[in-house]
Design an enzyme around this catalytic site. Structure first.
Site, PDB file in Angstrom:
ATOM      1  N   HIS A  34       0.843  -1.201   0.000  1.00 37.15           N
ATOM      2  CA  HIS A  34       0.000   0.000   0.000  1.00 37.15           C
ATOM      3  C   HIS A  34       0.873   1.244   0.000  1.00 37.15           C
ATOM      4  O   HIS A  34       1.134   1.809   1.049  1.00 37.15           O
ATOM      5  CB  HIS A  34      -0.897  -0.010   1.234  1.00 37.15           C
ATOM      6  CG  HIS A  34      -2.037   0.940   1.178  1.00 37.15           C
ATOM      7  ND1 HIS A  34      -1.957   2.229   1.608  1.00 37.15           N
ATOM      8  CD2 HIS A  34      -3.291   0.785   0.732  1.00 37.15           C
ATOM      9  CE1 HIS A  34      -3.124   2.830   1.462  1.00 37.15           C
ATOM     10  NE2 HIS A  34      -3.950   1.971   0.938  1.00 37.15           N
ATOM     11  N   PHE A  35       1.328   1.707  -1.025  1.00 33.23           N
ATOM     12  CA  PHE A  35       1.261   1.254  -2.405  1.00 33.23           C
ATOM     13  C   PHE A  35       2.667   0.943  -2.870  1.00 33.23           C
ATOM     14  O   PHE A  35       3.587   1.620  -2.426  1.00 33.23           O
ATOM     15  CB  PHE A  35       0.668   2.349  -3.284  1.00 33.23           C
ATOM     16  CG  PHE A  35      -0.756   2.695  -2.938  1.00 33.23           C
ATOM     17  CD1 PHE A  35      -1.796   1.910  -3.408  1.00 33.23           C
ATOM     18  CD2 PHE A  35      -1.063   3.782  -2.149  1.00 33.23           C
ATOM     19  CE1 PHE A  35      -3.116   2.238  -3.118  1.00 33.23           C
ATOM     20  CE2 PHE A  35      -2.382   4.112  -1.850  1.00 33.23           C
ATOM     21  CZ  PHE A  35      -3.412   3.339  -2.330  1.00 33.23           C
TER      22      PHE A  35
END
Length: 137
Positions: A34-35
């Protein structure tokens, strides 16, 4: 609870208000996906942290009872991303009781900068009720 999102409690007014810190290490598992290439703290983790802080606040006046279920979230706003290496200050303040639930106002900060705020409600879990992980209460 599978994990604790609280490293240290700074202030506690039992049952009314609690302030805690969480230092975000670069190797925290939720940063991995993420991410990719731009790791940021998922907003759901900020919510989870604030709920954990509220549970600890209530446990101070409920004989250690910490089985509080999140039942509603309102007015959730995020102001900016939180990244690895930052320290998040999580603050909750009891707002009101309504329909068997206790409402809190929650705020998250890095330094003096607000990163998010919301209102949320918790209620005691009853015996035999199943939590999100499938385990009986």
């Amino acid at each position: 609870m599978a994990f604790a999102f609280i490293d240290r409690v700074l202030e506690c007014e039992a049952g009314e208000r609690l302030v805690a810190l969480k230092a975000l290490a670069f190797n925290e598992e939720y940063f991995r996906d993420h991410f990719p290439g731009m790791p940021v703290l998922p907003g759901a983790m900020i919510l989870e942290g604030l709920v954990q802080v509220a549970r600890q606040c209530l446990a101070a006046t409920s004989g250690g009872h910490d089985l509080w279920a999140l039942v509603e979230v309102a007015q959730m706003r995020f102001n900016r991303f939180v990244v690895p290496g930052e320290v998040v200050r999580l603050e909750v303040e009891r707002d009101k009781e309504e329909g068997g639930a206790i409402w809190f106002r929650g705020r998250a900060y890095t330094g003096d900068e607000s990163v998010g705020r919301l209102r949320f409600a918790v209620r005691p879990r009853t015996s035999g009720e199943v939590d999100a992980g499938g385990a009986p209460a």
